[in-house]
Design an enzyme around this catalytic site. Structure first.
Site, PDB file in Angstrom:
ATOM      1  N   TYR A   1     -60.199  16.245 -42.695  1.00 33.93           N
ATOM      2  CA  TYR A   1     -59.323  16.866 -41.717  1.00 33.93           C
ATOM      3  C   TYR A   1     -59.039  15.870 -40.587  1.00 33.93           C
ATOM      4  CZ  TYR A   1     -57.439  19.806 -38.171  1.00 33.93           C
ATOM      5  OH  TYR A   1     -56.624  20.316 -37.208  1.00 33.93           O
TER       6      TYR A   1
ATOM      7  N   GLY B   1     -37.617  26.609 -24.990  1.00 38.08           N
ATOM      8  CA  GLY B   1     -36.536  25.964 -24.242  1.00 38.08           C
ATOM      9  C   GLY B   1     -36.320  26.537 -22.848  1.00 38.08           C
TER      10      GLY B   1
ATOM     11  N   CYS C   1     -51.762  25.218 -27.593  1.00 35.83           N
ATOM     12  CA  CYS C   1     -51.192  25.912 -26.437  1.00 35.83           C
ATOM     13  C   CYS C   1     -49.842  25.355 -26.011  1.00 35.83           C
ATOM     14  CB  CYS C   1     -52.163  25.903 -25.273  1.00 35.83           C
ATOM     15  SG  CYS C   1     -53.617  26.914 -25.588  1.00 35.83           S
TER      16      CYS C   1
ATOM     17  N   LYS D   1     -48.419  21.784 -26.302  1.00 35.63           N
ATOM     18  CA  LYS D   1     -48.102  20.408 -25.890  1.00 35.63           C
ATOM     19  C   LYS D   1     -46.928  19.834 -26.669  1.00 35.63           C
ATOM     20  CE  LYS D   1     -52.196  18.820 -26.580  1.00 35.63           C
ATOM     21  NZ  LYS D   1     -52.756  20.133 -26.855  1.00 35.63           N
ATOM     22  N   THR D   2     -47.000  19.919 -28.008  1.00 39.06           N
ATOM     23  CA  THR D   2     -45.940  19.321 -28.814  1.00 39.06           C
ATOM     24  C   THR D   2     -44.597  19.977 -28.511  1.00 39.06           C
ATOM     25  OG1 THR D   2     -47.519  18.715 -30.528  1.00 39.06           O
ATOM     26  CG2 THR D   2     -45.208  18.839 -31.187  1.00 39.06           C
TER      27      THR D   2
ATOM     28  N   HIS E   1     -55.855  14.463 -22.620  1.00 40.79           N
ATOM     29  CA  HIS E   1     -55.270  15.271 -23.694  1.00 40.79           C
ATOM     30  C   HIS E   1     -53.956  15.860 -23.177  1.00 40.79           C
ATOM     31  CE1 HIS E   1     -56.095  18.728 -26.783  1.00 40.79           C
ATOM     32  NE2 HIS E   1     -55.317  17.804 -27.291  1.00 40.79           N
TER      33      HIS E   1
HETATM   34  P1  GTP Z   1     -52.362  20.767 -30.783  1.00 42.90           P
HETATM   35  O1  GTP Z   1     -51.470  19.824 -31.510  1.00 42.90           O
HETATM   36  O2  GTP Z   1     -53.321  21.515 -31.643  1.00 42.90           O
HETATM   37  O3  GTP Z   1     -53.084  20.117 -29.629  1.00 42.90           O
HETATM   38  O4  GTP Z   1     -51.408  21.954 -30.211  1.00 42.90           O
HETATM   39  P2  GTP Z   1     -50.230  21.832 -29.154  1.00 42.90           P
HETATM   40  O5  GTP Z   1     -50.799  21.942 -27.781  1.00 42.90           O
HETATM   41  O6  GTP Z   1     -49.370  20.668 -29.431  1.00 42.90           O
HETATM   42  O7  GTP Z   1     -49.420  23.194 -29.388  1.00 42.90           O
HETATM   43  P3  GTP Z   1     -48.001  23.410 -30.125  1.00 42.90           P
HETATM   44  O8  GTP Z   1     -46.875  22.860 -29.311  1.00 42.90           O
HETATM   45  O9  GTP Z   1     -48.106  22.950 -31.525  1.00 42.90           O
HETATM   46  O10 GTP Z   1     -47.901  24.997 -30.076  1.00 42.90           O
HETATM   47  C1  GTP Z   1     -48.941  25.809 -30.548  1.00 42.90           C
HETATM   48  C2  GTP Z   1     -48.471  27.219 -30.725  1.00 42.90           C
HETATM   49  O11 GTP Z   1     -48.002  27.757 -29.499  1.00 42.90           O
HETATM   50  C3  GTP Z   1     -47.318  27.357 -31.704  1.00 42.90           C
HETATM   51  O12 GTP Z   1     -47.525  28.504 -32.494  1.00 42.90           O
HETATM   52  C4  GTP Z   1     -46.114  27.523 -30.831  1.00 42.90           C
HETATM   53  O13 GTP Z   1     -45.115  28.271 -31.469  1.00 42.90           O
HETATM   54  C5  GTP Z   1     -46.689  28.246 -29.624  1.00 42.90           C
HETATM   55  N1  GTP Z   1     -45.932  27.911 -28.401  1.00 42.90           N
HETATM   56  C6  GTP Z   1     -45.629  26.674 -27.941  1.00 42.90           C
HETATM   57  N2  GTP Z   1     -44.896  26.738 -26.803  1.00 42.90           N
HETATM   58  C7  GTP Z   1     -44.743  28.066 -26.543  1.00 42.90           C
HETATM   59  C8  GTP Z   1     -44.088  28.791 -25.502  1.00 42.90           C
HETATM   60  O14 GTP Z   1     -43.493  28.241 -24.568  1.00 42.90           O
HETATM   61  N3  GTP Z   1     -44.159  30.157 -25.565  1.00 42.90           N
HETATM   62  C9  GTP Z   1     -44.807  30.807 -26.566  1.00 42.90           C
HETATM   63  N4  GTP Z   1     -44.821  32.125 -26.551  1.00 42.90           N
HETATM   64  N5  GTP Z   1     -45.436  30.152 -27.566  1.00 42.90           N
HETATM   65  C10 GTP Z   1     -45.410  28.808 -27.555  1.00 42.90           C
HETATM   66 MN    MN Z   2     -49.599  19.079 -30.854  1.00 44.03          MN
HETATM   67 MN    MN Z   3     -54.661  17.636 -29.473  1.00 43.90          MN
END
Ligand code: GTP
Ligand code: MN
Ligand code: MN
Length: 581
Positions: free
Chosen positions: A195, A489, A248, A250-251, A224
């Protein structure tokens, strides 16, 4: 130029692990083809159809990836240097109990030696690593996630200063899995998992855990964070960094497609930021990685069309489902036809009646950042970009308002240190289980977290033009569990206010938490949100925050004398403000 340290280490590892063959990766396209061909022949990769040219699917064993953070240990001479939030093992114990497990582990396999560079080429802030792995999938992922091969070797030269990462999938048994980090000798050992976070050692293990230790010693920061630029309709560009815990947003935030006209987002990074104090007294951030390793489920045209464009070709997918025509699918991508039959992430036949998700909830795409339409010039800037605002935020269905601004650096650090996120939703729907995750670094901080917080305060003391620090929450719900904020957005509306604040404009009212916008200060044009719901979204319940502040105390005080006195003062000041409210 021959790097003697590197050759001696590779020799030692090969003698111990006994692979059938040793292959040094040069990063060339030809090499990529031959690794792919071999994996397809071995059944490790599935070639996806021509709708996503040159893309592949890899399936991990079902139990892999779920418990890695618990298996991760920090091996420092003194236990206190790892701190109360990390599992600790002495380097001697690791040597005695873990190293022997690598003996003969690569028999019958090829050992790949992958030199990599973290950070843009020709940056004085970049760092080197060499990962040894017996997984072709990991070698292929490293090629996307970092700058590998000749570019790294040439710049490394004969220097002994690089991270040595050893990884073997072993027998993939969940009972014999280890990830040992040795900040003092810049070494990582990972056994038994394929993983990504546990296997692509350049990422969490190096760019966060080891780098956070090095950064603390050398006076910079490894965080992070997603890093992105925002250009307003009037042409002002400002950069921001956001620390949000895993899963939460980030991406999504780093690539958002603004719903307000005239705004533009530029992506610098989506997961990790390395930050330095510039000669100009500002904080500068760069992305050590070269690729995105993003969550697939939930990704679609509406939530993140930039990532969708990025993953149109040359992608390594992990644990997604596959449609009958050979294209990848995941929950939330697009609706399926009635009765459509898929192959799920485990490789089994699947229909919508199967009652389980087709893609693993943590199914991922690995893709070069260069393919993302919002990635621009700053991506390769040797010093990174100057940061005007830092955002902290977690997944909070209750209590936390959409946005507030902290008073100053120390209050901002305190707010980051108090970051709490919901990890799981309770079965009765009453909200999630809250966990402390300071700066979203709890699983990734390679040093005593109390020391890490002191380091944040020290950095602040060196900044003559510090970024402003904000707290955001996209996840607040109403009594029925419905989201109060559309997110994605539309988060541009919050970012616009943040940008205004960093420019010394943008009105705000004072609350016990900090500065908050009123309804008229946020641009809500074109957004269908009832004033009552907006008020609910922004409401601050002093009683609930007070409970939270008290609940945080055992977490803070576990660091003993390492818990900074300055942050304790912020904590007491918050309690006083809440009591007076
Ligand atoms: P890691 O790559 O594990 O560190 O995650 P990350 O922080 O990059 O989170 P990512 O952007 O992949 O989003 C994680 C989840 O949160 C997904 O299911 C998204 O659809 C949801 N999500 C992201 N942005 C928002 C937002 O602004 N509102 C809501 N309701 N959900 C969101
Ligand atoms: Mn991510
Ligand atoms: Mn991460």
């Amino acid at each position: 130029m021959r790097n003697e340290t590197l050759h001696a280490w590779v020799k030692k590892v090969a003698e111990h692990t006994k692979p059938d063959a040793v292959r040094w990766c040069d990063g060339s396209a030809m090499e990529a083809r031959s690794i792919e061909d071999r994996m397809i022949a071995d059944g490790e990769l599935l070639r996806l159809n021509a709708r996503v040219p040159h893309s592949f699917l890899h399936r991990t064993t079902p139990a892999d990836g779920e418990d890695g953070d618990r298996l991760s240990v920090v091996c420092t001479k003194y236990e206190d240097d790892a701190g109360p939030t990390n599992d600790w093992m002495s380097p001697e114990d690791a040597e005695r109990t873990v190293w022997p497990r690598f003996e003969g582990i690569m028999r019958g396999r090829t050992m790949y030696v992958v030199p990599y560079l973290l950070g843009p080429a020709h940056s004085s802030h970049n760092r080197f690593g060499v990962q040894i792995t017996d997984s072709a999938y990991v070698a292929a992922s490293l090629r996307i996630m970092t700058r590998v091969g000749q570019v790294a070797l040439r710049q490394l030269g004969a220097s002994p200063r690089f991270v040595k990462g050893l990884h073997s999938v072993g027998d993939r048994s969940p009972h014999r899995r280890f990830i040992c980090h040795f900040p003092e000798t810049k070494t990582i050992w990972s056994l038994g998992s394929e993983y990504a976070a546990h296997a692509i050692l350049s990422k969490e293990c190096h760019a966060l855990r080891l780098a956070s230790a090095e950064a603390c010693e050398e006076g910079w920061m490894a965080e992070h964070m997603t890093i992105f630029g925002l250009t307003s309709p009037s042409g002002i560009t400002r950069y921001m960094a956001a620390a949000l815990p895993n899963g939460c947003g980030k991406t999504n935030l780093g690539m958002l497609t603004p719903t307000l006209p005239g705004w533009k987002v530029e992506t610098v990074g989506d997961d990790i930021g390395w930050m330095h104090v510039g000669e100009d007294g500002r904080l500068w951030a760069l992305n050590p990685l070269a690729g995105f390793f993003g969550v697939a489920p939930g990704t679609n045209q509406k939530t993140n069309r930039n990532v969708l464009a990025a993953i149109a070709r040359d992608v390594l997918f992990t644990n997604t489902a596959v449609r009958a025509d050979g294209s990848p699918w995941w929950e939330g991508l697009e609706p399926l036809a009635d009765g459509e039959m898929l192959t799920d992430w485990r490789g089994r036949a699947w229909t919508q009646d199967s009652g389980q998700p087709a893609a693993h909830p943590n199914a991922r795409f690995t893709v070069s950042a260069r393919q993302c339409p919002t990635v621009g010039e700053s991506f390769d800037a040797p010093n990174g970009v100057p940061i005007s605002a830092i955002l902290f935020g977690g997944r909070r269905t209750k209590v936390a308002p959409l946005v507030f601004e902290t008073h100053d650096w120390a209050h901002g650090v305190y707010t980051g240190a108090s970051l709490v996120s919901e990890t799981k939703v309770a079965a009765d729907g009453s909200g999630g289980i809250l966990s402390n995750d300071p700066m979203a670094m709890l699983p990734f901080c390679g040093i005593n977290l109390g020391e890490y917080l002191r380091h944040w305060l020290r950095i602040g003391g060196r900044l003559s033009r510090p970024p402003r620090i904000f707290h955001v929450n996209w996840f607040r719900t109403d009594a029925d569990g419905k989201l109060l904020w559309p997110g994605f957005g539309d988060n541009i509306r919050v970012l616009e206010w943040i940008l205004e604040r960093t420019e010394g404009r943008g009105g705000a009212i004072q609350t016990p938490l900090g500065w908050m916008p009123t309804r008229s200060e946020l641009n809500l044009e074109g957004l269908d949100i009832h004033p009552d719901r907006f008020d609910e979204l922004m409401s601050v319940d002093a009683r609930a925050w007070l409970d939270e502040a008290y609940r945080n105390e055992p977490f803070f005080h576990q660091f003993g004398p390492r818990w900074p006195e300055r942050l304790e003062r912020e904590h007491q000041a918050l309690i006083e403000r809440l009591r007076a409210a």
